[in-house]
Enzyme design. Structure first.
Site, PDB file in Angstrom:
ATOM      1  N   TYR A 167     -10.366  -5.954   6.425  1.00  0.00           N
ATOM      2  CA  TYR A 167      -9.958  -5.374   5.142  1.00  0.00           C
ATOM      3  C   TYR A 167     -10.725  -5.989   3.970  1.00  0.00           C
ATOM      4  O   TYR A 167     -10.934  -5.353   2.946  1.00  0.00           O
ATOM      5  CB  TYR A 167      -8.448  -5.559   4.968  1.00  0.00           C
ATOM      6  CG  TYR A 167      -7.770  -4.551   4.082  1.00  0.00           C
ATOM      7  CD1 TYR A 167      -7.950  -3.188   4.268  1.00  0.00           C
ATOM      8  CD2 TYR A 167      -6.922  -4.956   3.062  1.00  0.00           C
ATOM      9  CE1 TYR A 167      -7.309  -2.258   3.473  1.00  0.00           C
ATOM     10  CE2 TYR A 167      -6.265  -4.038   2.255  1.00  0.00           C
ATOM     11  CZ  TYR A 167      -6.462  -2.695   2.470  1.00  0.00           C
ATOM     12  OH  TYR A 167      -5.811  -1.775   1.665  1.00  0.00           O
ATOM     13  N   LYS A 214      -5.991  -5.097  -3.632  1.00  0.00           N
ATOM     14  CA  LYS A 214      -4.567  -4.748  -3.543  1.00  0.00           C
ATOM     15  C   LYS A 214      -3.700  -5.842  -4.181  1.00  0.00           C
ATOM     16  O   LYS A 214      -2.656  -5.547  -4.781  1.00  0.00           O
ATOM     17  CB  LYS A 214      -4.156  -4.524  -2.083  1.00  0.00           C
ATOM     18  CG  LYS A 214      -4.719  -3.255  -1.472  1.00  0.00           C
ATOM     19  CD  LYS A 214      -4.219  -1.992  -2.168  1.00  0.00           C
ATOM     20  CE  LYS A 214      -4.620  -0.730  -1.415  1.00  0.00           C
ATOM     21  NZ  LYS A 214      -4.212   0.494  -2.134  1.00  0.00           N
TER      22      LYS A 214
END
Length: 256
Positions: A155, A162
């Site tokens: 990720y 995020k």
């Protein structure tokens, strides 16, 4: 019996595929009585095709959240379609360049990190403020995150992006609360959407749910997350703001 969004006017971003959380949010919102308008980038025609699968027609507006001209014209376009009031915004926008994903964390240049932050985090603020004049007391902004408490396989810089989104939501909750505008996030488990498919090695990340999630998790079912978004858009969470609701089968609550 009326739905929990009866009479509400909602703007939803990120409807790219029928498998996306945003599409199921739009579908559920219409079924619960909302009037929905969609935004799309970079291919509005793709969203227009997908929108035909919704229960009711929905206007699609082209919107690049990094383009100030697009943001400046947005309120006028929304007014034309929905009138002078907006009851909710759904932020389902995230992007990182390929060199910011897939195991390249230590080598990613700042330019790529900056793009990820601008599109995925700052846009929550810029989109909301572009539409601020239309938001009425009691309205709700709801975004989508992927639990930023942890470092996930593959990720990479979407993780810090995020984390920035989650912090941005808290600060927005602080500053908009006085106007009775809520800002919350849904932290969803992995879904086989277009965004997921753009992450190299996404299957490795998603496989964590097969081993650790207390509840069975179905990557092909975005509806639970969509229901969470619709619930937060409704009047049933009138004093909940700055919150992150996990719709992830409970994985966030357990260790190894």
């Amino acid at each position: 019996m009326s739905g929990i969004l009866e009479g509400k006017r909602i703007l939803i971003t990120g409807v790219l595929m029928e498998s996306s959380i945003a599409f199921h949010t739009a579908k559920l919102a219409q079924e619960q009585g909302a009037e929905v308008i969609l935004t799309a980038f970079p291919r509005p025609t793709l969203t227009e095709r997908i929108a035909k699968k919704l229960p009711k027609p929905a206007k699609v507006i082209e919107l690049d959240v990094t383009n100030q001209e697009h943001l400046d014209r947005l309120p006028g376009l929304v007014k034309e379609e929905l009138g002078g009031r907006l009851d909710g915004i759904v932020h389902s926008i995230g992007f990182a360049p390929q060199d910011a994903l897939g195991g390249n964390f230590l080598n990613t240049p700042f330019e790529s990190v900056a793009t990820a932050m601008h599109v995925s985090a700052f846009s929550l603020k810029s989109l909301t403020m572009a539409l601020r004049e239309l938001l009425v007391p009691g309205s709700a902004v709801v975004g989508l995150t992927f639990d930023a408490q942890f470092a996930w396989p593959q990720y990479d810089w979407m993780g810090p992006a995020k984390a920035a989104l989650e912090a941005t939501s808290r600060y927005m909750a602080r500053d908009l609360g006085k106007d009775d505008i809520r800002c919350n996030l849904i932290s969803a488990g992995p879904i086989g959407s277009m965004a997921a498919k753009s992450i190299p090695g996404f299957a490795e990340l998603a496989d964590v749910w097969n081993h650790r999630s207390p509840m069975e998790w179905n990557m092909a079912d975005p509806e639970p997350a969509g229901k969470g978004v619709v619930a937060l858009l409704s009047d049933w969470f009138p004093k909940t703001t700055g919150e992150i609701i996990h719709v992830d089968g409970g994985l966030h609550a357990v260790g190894a």
